[in-house]
Design a protein around this motif. Structure first.
Motif, mmCIF file in Angstrom:
data_model
loop_
_atom_site.group_PDB
_atom_site.id
_atom_site.type_symbol
_atom_site.label_atom_id
_atom_site.label_comp_id
_atom_site.label_asym_id
_atom_site.label_seq_id
_atom_site.Cartn_x
_atom_site.Cartn_y
_atom_site.Cartn_z
ATOM 1 N N TRP A 8 1.215 -18.767 5.279
ATOM 2 C CA TRP A 8 1.472 -20.130 5.568
ATOM 3 C C TRP A 8 1.409 -20.357 3.915
ATOM 4 C CZ3 TRP A 8 3.773 -22.494 8.783
ATOM 5 C CH2 TRP A 8 3.520 -22.015 10.572
ATOM 6 N N LYS A 9 0.340 -19.934 3.087
ATOM 7 C CA LYS A 9 0.201 -20.742 1.818
ATOM 8 C C LYS A 9 1.567 -20.282 0.891
ATOM 9 C CE LYS A 9 -2.693 -20.778 -2.356
ATOM 10 N NZ LYS A 9 -3.660 -19.836 -3.487
ATOM 11 N N GLY A 10 2.558 -19.440 1.079
ATOM 12 C CA GLY A 10 3.680 -19.659 1.208
ATOM 13 C C GLY A 10 4.760 -20.895 1.134
ATOM 14 N N VAL A 11 4.879 -20.552 2.402
ATOM 15 C CA VAL A 11 6.081 -21.043 3.281
ATOM 16 C C VAL A 11 4.630 -22.917 2.953
ATOM 17 C CG1 VAL A 11 6.331 -22.232 5.510
ATOM 18 C CG2 VAL A 11 5.646 -20.130 5.103
ATOM 19 N N ALA A 12 4.590 -23.188 2.073
ATOM 20 C CA ALA A 12 3.822 -24.735 2.211
ATOM 21 C C ALA A 12 4.147 -25.076 0.631
ATOM 22 C CB ALA A 12 2.485 -24.857 2.398
#
Length: 245
Positions: A8-12
């Motif tokens: 999710w951090k990568g997506v953000a």
């Protein structure tokens, strides 16, 4: 949980950077067009209206399309792994059993079903594993499986039963056809070139089978065919019998 949080951090970050890049491109383009002496205000608005969707939309939809292709490929691989045995390429035991049961079930209006069921057991596989290693035992199974599949009819089913046994379902086959196919498999396996670590070794199998003319249970077919293998001793490499309901 840690893996999910990182994802999710990568997506953000991707969302933030992508949005920032789009904003910078849009502002920069509009700034340049603002001082253009060649284009009229209408022309500048048309350039913005056409160029921005092309510049932004083509990469975006190309990315989405590639991801959809990747998802479909993963789904095909999952479906295949759930249906076929990874080592031999034959149907796995559960799928093979289910398909045979469906084919041998007698519909109320179509009368009895007939056919044959063969069980094929490779000989000396344990000796191959001990002498040359498990990878050569796996190679022997792959060669035998490939030979079986190339020796049966297009409508026949071939499945891996357990660790080192194969089942072949011959829908509608007569006794003569079952004998012909069983002998063909046995002879072709014996002709396969198999040379683990450069030392040629023979591949041999024993085949047991049953023919039936009425609706039968899979367990009965398998048990009776396996018994024919147990009864095949000293040169009797293929045993076939009739199965009565």
């Amino acid at each position: 949980m840690v893996t999910t949080a990182r994802a999710w951090k990568g997506v953000a970050w991707l969302t933030f950077l992508g949005t920032a890049g789009i904003l910078a491109l849009s502002v920069g383009l509009n700034y340049l067009l603002l001082f253009s002496q060649v284009l009229t205000p209408f022309g500048r608005s048309m350039v913005t209206a056409i160029l921005l969707p092309v510049v932004l939309g083509v990469p975006f939809f190309l990315f989405i399309g590639l991801k959809q292709m990747e998802v479909r490929r993963y789904r095909r691989e999952l479906d295949k792994s759930a249906t076929f045995d990874a080592l031999t390429g034959c149907l796995n035991g559960a799928v093979f059993t289910s398909m045979v049961e469906r084919r041998t079930a007698r519909p109320s209006a179509s009368g009895p079903r007939s056919g044959a069921f063969l069980v094929i057991h490779p000989e000396h596989l344990r000796s191959i594993n001990l002498r040359f290693g498990l990878e050569w035992g796996d190679e022997a199974l792959r060669l035998i499986a490939s030979t079986i599949r190339s020796s049966v009819r297009a409508e026949d089913l071939v499945g891996r039963m357990g660790t080192s046994m194969f089942g072949v379902f011959l829908s509608g086959a007569t006794e003569a056809e079952a004998k012909e196919i069983g002998e063909r498999i046995r002879m072709r396996v014996a002709q396969v070139y198999f040379a683990p670590k450069g030392m040629e070794d023979a591949l041999t199998i024993k085949v047991g089978g049953v023919v039936f003319e009425t609706e039968v249970e899979f367990a009965d077919m398998f048990r009776s065919a396996e018994q024919r293998i147990s009864g095949a001793q000293d040169g009797a490499a293929f045993e076939l019998t009739h199965l009565h309901s």
